[in-house]
Motif scaffolding. Sequence first.
Motif, PDB file in Angstrom:
ATOM      1  N   GLY A 134      39.471  31.860  53.918  1.00  0.00           N
ATOM      2  CA  GLY A 134      38.842  31.148  52.815  1.00  0.00           C
ATOM      3  C   GLY A 134      39.484  31.403  51.474  1.00  0.00           C
ATOM      4  N   VAL A 135      39.207  30.495  50.527  1.00  0.00           N
ATOM      5  CA  VAL A 135      39.662  30.646  49.145  1.00  0.00           C
ATOM      6  C   VAL A 135      38.686  29.890  48.249  1.00  0.00           C
ATOM      7  CG1 VAL A 135      41.191  28.621  49.333  1.00  0.00           C
ATOM      8  CG2 VAL A 135      41.600  30.340  47.549  1.00  0.00           C
ATOM      9  N   GLU A 136      38.436  30.437  47.076  1.00  0.00           N
ATOM     10  CA  GLU A 136      37.648  29.755  46.051  1.00  0.00           C
ATOM     11  C   GLU A 136      38.228  30.109  44.696  1.00  0.00           C
ATOM     12  OE1 GLU A 136      33.573  31.059  45.738  1.00  0.00           O
ATOM     13  OE2 GLU A 136      34.097  33.132  46.165  1.00  0.00           O
ATOM     14  N   VAL A 137      37.939  29.299  43.710  1.00  0.00           N
ATOM     15  CA  VAL A 137      38.421  29.545  42.348  1.00  0.00           C
ATOM     16  C   VAL A 137      37.254  30.034  41.515  1.00  0.00           C
ATOM     17  CG1 VAL A 137      39.559  28.559  40.328  1.00  0.00           C
ATOM     18  CG2 VAL A 137      40.147  27.737  42.624  1.00  0.00           C
ATOM     19  N   VAL A 138      37.411  31.210  40.883  1.00  0.00           N
ATOM     20  CA  VAL A 138      36.329  31.839  40.127  1.00  0.00           C
ATOM     21  C   VAL A 138      36.832  32.215  38.736  1.00  0.00           C
ATOM     22  CG1 VAL A 138      35.226  32.736  42.210  1.00  0.00           C
ATOM     23  CG2 VAL A 138      36.895  34.155  41.000  1.00  0.00           C
ATOM     24  N   GLN A 139      35.894  32.564  37.874  1.00  0.00           N
ATOM     25  CA  GLN A 139      36.241  32.960  36.514  1.00  0.00           C
ATOM     26  C   GLN A 139      36.075  34.466  36.352  1.00  0.00           C
ATOM     27  OE1 GLN A 139      37.355  30.880  33.784  1.00  0.00           O
ATOM     28  NE2 GLN A 139      37.916  32.958  33.156  1.00  0.00           N
ATOM     29  N   LEU A 140      37.151  35.129  35.897  1.00  0.00           N
ATOM     30  CA  LEU A 140      37.111  36.550  35.607  1.00  0.00           C
ATOM     31  C   LEU A 140      37.346  36.776  34.121  1.00  0.00           C
ATOM     32  CD1 LEU A 140      39.340  38.013  38.509  1.00  0.00           C
ATOM     33  CD2 LEU A 140      36.887  37.531  38.529  1.00  0.00           C
ATOM     34  N   ASP A 141      36.975  37.954  33.654  1.00  0.00           N
ATOM     35  CA  ASP A 141      37.326  38.367  32.296  1.00  0.00           C
ATOM     36  C   ASP A 141      38.827  38.648  32.268  1.00  0.00           C
ATOM     37  OD1 ASP A 141      37.927  40.434  30.169  1.00  0.00           O
ATOM     38  OD2 ASP A 141      35.831  40.071  29.688  1.00  0.00           O
ATOM     39  N   ALA A 142      39.551  38.012  31.390  1.00  0.00           N
ATOM     40  CA  ALA A 142      41.013  38.100  31.391  1.00  0.00           C
ATOM     41  C   ALA A 142      41.530  39.479  31.009  1.00  0.00           C
ATOM     42  CB  ALA A 142      41.595  37.055  30.440  1.00  0.00           C
ATOM     43  N   GLN A 143      40.698  40.320  30.436  1.00  0.00           N
ATOM     44  CA  GLN A 143      41.139  41.655  30.035  1.00  0.00           C
ATOM     45  C   GLN A 143      40.800  42.723  31.071  1.00  0.00           C
ATOM     46  OE1 GLN A 143      43.064  41.815  27.319  1.00  0.00           O
ATOM     47  NE2 GLN A 143      42.683  39.611  27.150  1.00  0.00           N
ATOM     48  N   THR A 144      39.688  42.561  31.767  1.00  0.00           N
ATOM     49  CA  THR A 144      39.212  43.607  32.679  1.00  0.00           C
ATOM     50  C   THR A 144      39.137  43.164  34.133  1.00  0.00           C
ATOM     51  OG1 THR A 144      36.885  42.973  32.405  1.00  0.00           O
ATOM     52  CG2 THR A 144      37.800  44.549  30.804  1.00  0.00           C
ATOM     53  N   ALA A 145      39.216  41.854  34.381  1.00  0.00           N
ATOM     54  CA  ALA A 145      39.059  41.276  35.718  1.00  0.00           C
ATOM     55  C   ALA A 145      37.629  41.399  36.240  1.00  0.00           C
ATOM     56  CB  ALA A 145      40.043  41.871  36.720  1.00  0.00           C
ATOM     57  N   ASP A 146      36.680  41.696  35.366  1.00  0.00           N
ATOM     58  CA  ASP A 146      35.275  41.675  35.776  1.00  0.00           C
ATOM     59  C   ASP A 146      34.872  40.233  36.081  1.00  0.00           C
ATOM     60  OD1 ASP A 146      35.048  44.384  35.322  1.00  0.00           O
ATOM     61  OD2 ASP A 146      34.177  44.159  33.326  1.00  0.00           O
ATOM     62  N   TRP A 147      34.028  40.069  37.107  1.00  0.00           N
ATOM     63  CA  TRP A 147      33.515  38.738  37.418  1.00  0.00           C
ATOM     64  C   TRP A 147      32.609  38.270  36.285  1.00  0.00           C
ATOM     65  CZ3 TRP A 147      33.546  35.981  42.367  1.00  0.00           C
ATOM     66  CH2 TRP A 147      34.448  36.538  43.294  1.00  0.00           C
ATOM     67  N   VAL A 148      32.767  37.041  35.868  1.00  0.00           N
ATOM     68  CA  VAL A 148      31.860  36.431  34.904  1.00  0.00           C
ATOM     69  C   VAL A 148      30.676  35.917  35.707  1.00  0.00           C
ATOM     70  CG1 VAL A 148      31.565  34.653  33.140  1.00  0.00           C
ATOM     71  CG2 VAL A 148      33.776  35.834  33.395  1.00  0.00           C
TER      72      VAL A 148
END
Length: 205
Positions: free
Chosen positions: A161-175
């Motif tokens: 599987g694959v999905e496109v998600v949004q992360l914080d660009a500085q820490t890679a924390d999930w938004v």
Amino acid sequence: MADERDQVIQRWRTAEERLYPVVMVRPDLYERYISVVRAVADELRSYPTLDALIEAFGDSAEITARVVRAEIISTEGMDLGLVAGAAFSLRYREVAEEESRRDAVRRIRDARARDESWAIVYETRPAALPPYRRLEMRLADGVALHVFVEVDPDTGAPLYGVEVVQLDAQTADWVTDAAPLIERETFRDPGAWEAAIARLRATGV
């Protein structure tokens, strides 16, 4: 040494799992268990690494007793051995998350220093076998590919599987309040899966 660590971690997980059935028969006791487990886990914040936690586990009975005295919580009917194991399991997950976050920040920094556009900020293992998870983040805006392999519950075969998600660009924390930018797609054919990943990466998602 790794085997010994795994055995200790498994002891912690087993203790935590043994607490779950309590809620079915004694919800009042379960609430007290959770309160004490959380209090002991908070006491363990002074142990920032897995090695430190494993060393501290030798004093788990003393640590648990000290917390119980300080919190003035009734432990009647409670197994303090389970409390200790569950608390160490809880703190271990926190430590693992903290270490993963530090590693992600380092990977982002190194990728930017190399003037790369994408960075792999998390990967469970090099081979794409279940269970497998990888996060590839676009450094410009934190858009990321969540790539995973699971076991198909119907067939027992790998499900890609694959999905496109949004992360914080500085820490890679999930938004956490952001919905997936592109819903997950799953494939039974690994070739089709790899092609979908390449397409999403190449088209800029």
